[in-house]
Every structure is written in structure tokens, then in C-alpha cells.
Design a protein around this motif. Sequence first.
Motif, mmCIF file in Angstrom:
data_model
loop_
_atom_site.group_PDB
_atom_site.id
_atom_site.type_symbol
_atom_site.label_atom_id
_atom_site.label_comp_id
_atom_site.label_asym_id
_atom_site.label_seq_id
_atom_site.Cartn_x
_atom_site.Cartn_y
_atom_site.Cartn_z
ATOM 1 N N UNK A 211 0.917 -1.229 0.209
ATOM 2 C CA UNK A 211 0.136 0.011 -0.050
ATOM 3 C C UNK A 211 0.667 1.357 0.072
ATOM 4 N N UNK B 76 6.908 -9.579 -2.667
ATOM 5 C CA UNK B 76 5.719 -10.177 -3.658
ATOM 6 C C UNK B 76 5.078 -11.479 -3.057
ATOM 7 N N UNK B 77 5.455 -11.668 -1.673
ATOM 8 C CA UNK B 77 5.021 -12.490 -0.976
ATOM 9 C C UNK B 77 3.556 -12.178 -0.347
ATOM 10 N N UNK B 78 2.601 -12.696 -0.556
ATOM 11 C CA UNK B 78 1.257 -12.195 -0.060
ATOM 12 C C UNK B 78 1.021 -13.032 1.087
ATOM 13 N N UNK B 79 0.841 -12.521 2.328
ATOM 14 C CA UNK B 79 0.489 -13.079 3.653
ATOM 15 C C UNK B 79 -0.891 -13.021 3.798
ATOM 16 N N UNK B 80 -1.874 -14.278 3.909
ATOM 17 C CA UNK B 80 -3.105 -14.109 4.076
ATOM 18 C C UNK B 80 -3.523 -13.457 5.365
ATOM 19 N N UNK B 81 -4.348 -12.587 5.436
ATOM 20 C CA UNK B 81 -4.998 -11.940 6.520
ATOM 21 C C UNK B 81 -6.422 -11.832 6.501
ATOM 22 N N UNK B 82 -6.983 -12.723 7.369
ATOM 23 C CA UNK B 82 -8.744 -12.622 7.034
ATOM 24 C C UNK B 82 -8.890 -13.170 5.525
ATOM 25 N N UNK B 83 -9.802 -12.611 4.831
ATOM 26 C CA UNK B 83 -10.462 -12.808 3.808
ATOM 27 C C UNK B 83 -9.327 -12.252 2.352
ATOM 28 N N UNK B 84 -8.471 -11.260 3.110
ATOM 29 C CA UNK B 84 -7.636 -10.691 2.006
ATOM 30 C C UNK B 84 -6.165 -11.040 2.348
ATOM 31 N N UNK B 85 -5.166 -10.564 1.560
ATOM 32 C CA UNK B 85 -3.747 -10.825 1.863
ATOM 33 C C UNK B 85 -3.030 -9.384 1.956
ATOM 34 N N UNK C 51 -7.292 6.199 7.191
ATOM 35 C CA UNK C 51 -7.467 5.104 6.764
ATOM 36 C C UNK C 51 -6.392 4.206 6.749
ATOM 37 N N UNK D 270 2.556 -5.707 12.366
ATOM 38 C CA UNK D 270 2.703 -6.702 13.227
ATOM 39 C C UNK D 270 3.480 -7.846 12.498
ATOM 40 N N UNK D 271 2.927 -8.335 11.448
ATOM 41 C CA UNK D 271 3.546 -9.272 10.565
ATOM 42 C C UNK D 271 5.207 -8.972 10.444
ATOM 43 N N UNK E 142 -2.621 -15.642 -3.708
ATOM 44 C CA UNK E 142 -2.562 -15.232 -2.278
ATOM 45 C C UNK E 142 -2.203 -16.213 -1.453
ATOM 46 N N UNK E 143 -2.808 -17.543 -1.302
ATOM 47 C CA UNK E 143 -2.785 -18.458 -0.231
ATOM 48 C C UNK E 143 -1.707 -19.708 -0.697
ATOM 49 N N UNK F 220 4.855 -16.616 -6.547
ATOM 50 C CA UNK F 220 5.054 -15.298 -6.831
ATOM 51 C C UNK F 220 5.066 -15.172 -8.418
ATOM 52 N N UNK G 173 -6.280 -0.058 -6.014
ATOM 53 C CA UNK G 173 -5.810 0.740 -4.788
ATOM 54 C C UNK G 173 -6.506 2.111 -5.117
ATOM 55 N N UNK H 244 14.451 -18.691 -3.876
ATOM 56 C CA UNK H 244 13.106 -18.565 -3.282
ATOM 57 C C UNK H 244 12.124 -19.605 -3.409
ATOM 58 N N UNK I 167 -2.310 -17.259 8.904
ATOM 59 C CA UNK I 167 -2.356 -16.130 9.449
ATOM 60 C C UNK I 167 -1.950 -16.341 10.888
ATOM 61 N N UNK J 267 4.953 -16.406 9.897
ATOM 62 C CA UNK J 267 5.600 -15.122 9.654
ATOM 63 C C UNK J 267 7.096 -15.363 9.995
#
Lengths: 208, 274
Positions: A1, A52-61, A167, A177-178, B10-11, B15, B94, B184, B200, B205
Amino acid sequence: MAHIPDGVLSAPVLLAGAAVSLAGCAYGLRQLAAERIPQVALMSAALFVAALVHFPVGPSSVHLILNGLAGILLGWAAFPALLVALLLQAVLFGFGGLIVLGVSVMNMALPAVLCRALFVVMSRSGNRRRTMIAAGLAGGVGVMLTALLVSLALALSGQEFAAVAKLVVFAHIPVAVIESIFTAAVIGLLLRVKPEVLGFTSTEVRDE
Amino acid sequence: MTALAEVSHPHTGSIDLPPLQKGGWGGFRASEHLLKTVDARLRVVACGIFALTVVGLTQIPSLLMALALAGCAAMAARLEFASTLRRMAALDGFILFVLFFLPFTVPGEGIFSLNGVTASYEGVLRAVEILLKANAVVLMIMALLGSMEPVELGHAMARLRLPVKFVHLFLFTVRYIEVLGREYRRLRTAMKARGFRLRCDPHTWRSIGYLFGMLLVRGIERAERIVTAMRCRGFQGHFHLMTEAEPVGRRDYAFVGLSVMAACALIILESLHW
């Protein structure tokens, strides 16, 4: 972001960002010995890949920003290294824009340099636990400072962005946190395997 | 190469790292395109000037034209339609987040209301303006810069007299992204084989943190070997550019002419008050 697209920010904000980033990059490059370039490039590439690594958080990442880690490892060289990484992201993936690069680099690299200072002060003793806590703190603080700068850039660009600006800060809390745990793990491993990278000799690192 | 070009999910955490190969990064077609023969320096400069101009525009008609120009450039560069659209959609994800608030926060003449909050005509206009600007610039970046190999871009920056150290940093980074990306994926495959999945929780992490720590350790050792090898060959802070700068040709003149005309058209269109 941390990517702001072109067309959002106002001219004074863009100019200020470009000026700060230009100065930071010039200073970072001047300090950078030619023989350290491969190592800095390597870390820049590692940050690029890690983002580029997407960490899942809830329904999003979410993806990491990693400017805290960049600061710890690179110091002032974080400015040119992050410029390269952001430029490549813009060219290869169309993330962000071209004219905002100055602001984006400033938003990420200024906190990076601050995190470096924080880490150096806190980890001076070479105590493993303290160093890892310092790393975790640097990781989290780096993200939150970047979020604050992004939101400041938005808020200064116009009253109409005030809501989004707030926001943005909240949206970065999970990332912080991650990233804090991630950064502590990276530094913990480096401390065990290759403490020279962090400026320690292997005898300096103590468990107590 | 198919394994390298796996699509991001995502899951599973794979990449979307495009392979470094002839014909450009990022899944662009390798065939010869119209812009390929235009001097890379000119493309870099033109892209910069285009972005600067577009950011300064405020009228919707001139912004529409800017987007159309970027679309023409994208066609001339033969960008793949699907992957280009996918990238622009990711960008718009975005922007839409930012734009959602604009109609409600810009004061002006109300046109509709949602939950008692009124959206203004001016706010919608501002949102459309930003959407057009951002997309025009990104499309032009992908058309002019994304269609060249990153190494070519590095050499163009060197010929534009950017600091040598910066160019070296750029070129080394391009190379190492490929190396580290491969490493990687190897490590992630090993983790997957042991039943690791991205979740999560702190365990995830920390594990990915260890993965990147390991990546850094191996990478730094690699960089040390490379520096030793460079020193052994008498490196003095200077590389030779492997590609010759081609003499300026007819296509380059045509490109400059078209770019100037496009810029003038944009500025004229902007100055007409609608």
C-alpha cells in the motif's frame, strides 16, 4: 500500500519528496563503496522478492514493505536501493507511478534510516535477545512511519484526502505486526549464521 | 520457463516473477515491435516528459486524449492485452479505494446520497480525473519502458549520464532478482513438501522470515565471491556497456516528432477551456 499512483498528490508534495529523495540518494551513493554494490544490490533484490509474498490476513492478503529491514542492513544505502526496487516495480508490474517515485522513496527510506539508528543504539551490547527485540521494533516502526508519511503526503495534497489518510494508517497495523515478527526472525537467523553482516564479530554475540 | 512464470496466488504464496529472457520482462511478447528500434534513451526521456505533462493536466478531454495516446503506444509496443489489463486492474484496486471517498469529501453540488452522505459532482469529477491520470501514466510506462529488457533500461540510464554507481546497483539488482527468485521458489517447494502452508499466525511469519534470512546469507556469500572475482580482474568501479549505442536513425526522428506533436496536442487541448 506504499504505492501511491500518479495524479493524486499535489505539486508541492511531489517536489518536496523528489528533493528529499534526491539528496538521500546522492548521500547514500557517495557513501557506497564500489565494492559493496553487489551486496547492496543483493539485498535490494531480496526486498523486491520478499515484497511479492502475499501473507493471508482474514479474507484478504497483505505484502510486506520491509523498509525497517532495509535500513538495518543498508543504512543510508537504503535510499538508492529502495529507488531501484520501486523503479523496477513500476516498470515491471505497473505498481505506483513515475512522478511519485520521489515521494515513495522518501516515504520508505527516511523511516529506514531512522530504524537503522534505533537498531544500532539498542543492539550495541550484542545481547541476542535485545538485538532481536530491536529488530522487531525496527520492522514495526518502519512500517508505521511509512504509513504516517503516506498519510501525511495525502493529507497535505488536499482536504479531500483526509479520510483516506486516516484509513491508510489503520490499514498498515496488520502489516506492522507481521513485519515486526518477520524482521526479528531474519535478524535472529543472521545473528546466528552470519553476524558480520550486522557489524558483529561472532564472539560479540552473547546469549546473556 | 513455465515453472518460472507461475501465476500469483495469495494463499499458495507462489509469486508472479517474470522470467528474465530475451524480449522483455513481464510477459510481454518477444516479437519485434515498432518501438523496439527506437533508441532506449529517447523512450526513457519521452516517458518522463509524458508523465510530467499528464500529472499537470486537469481537463477531462485532455486526460482522455492522454489515455488514448498511451493506448496507441501500448499497441505499438504490442503489449499483451490480457496481462496489461490485469496489471491496470491491480493498480485500479488501490485507486478505487482512494477514489471511493472523493465524491463524499469534495464539497460541491450534490448529485446523489448514500446513507445520508451526499456525493458531489465536483468530487466525482476529481475521482475520474485521478483515475485517468494514473492509468495513462502506468500504461505509458508499460509501453515505453516495460517493453524493453531491464538491462537495456540500465544501459539507457547509463547513457543518460545517471551516476555510474546507481546504474551498477540497478543492473546487479536486476540480475539478483532472477537468482533470488529461483532460490526462493526452491526453498518454498522444500517447505511445501514438509506440509507448510501460509496461514495467518506467527509461525508462518517467522518461518518466512527464516527463509529470507537464509536467502540473504546465501546471497551475501555469493556477492562476496563475486566481489573477489571482480577484484581479481582489476575492477575499478567501471563496467563496459556491452551494447553499442546505435546511431540515431529515421525511426528515432519520427518518434521524437510524434512525441512533440502529442505533447503539443495535449497542452493545446488543456488550454481550451471546456
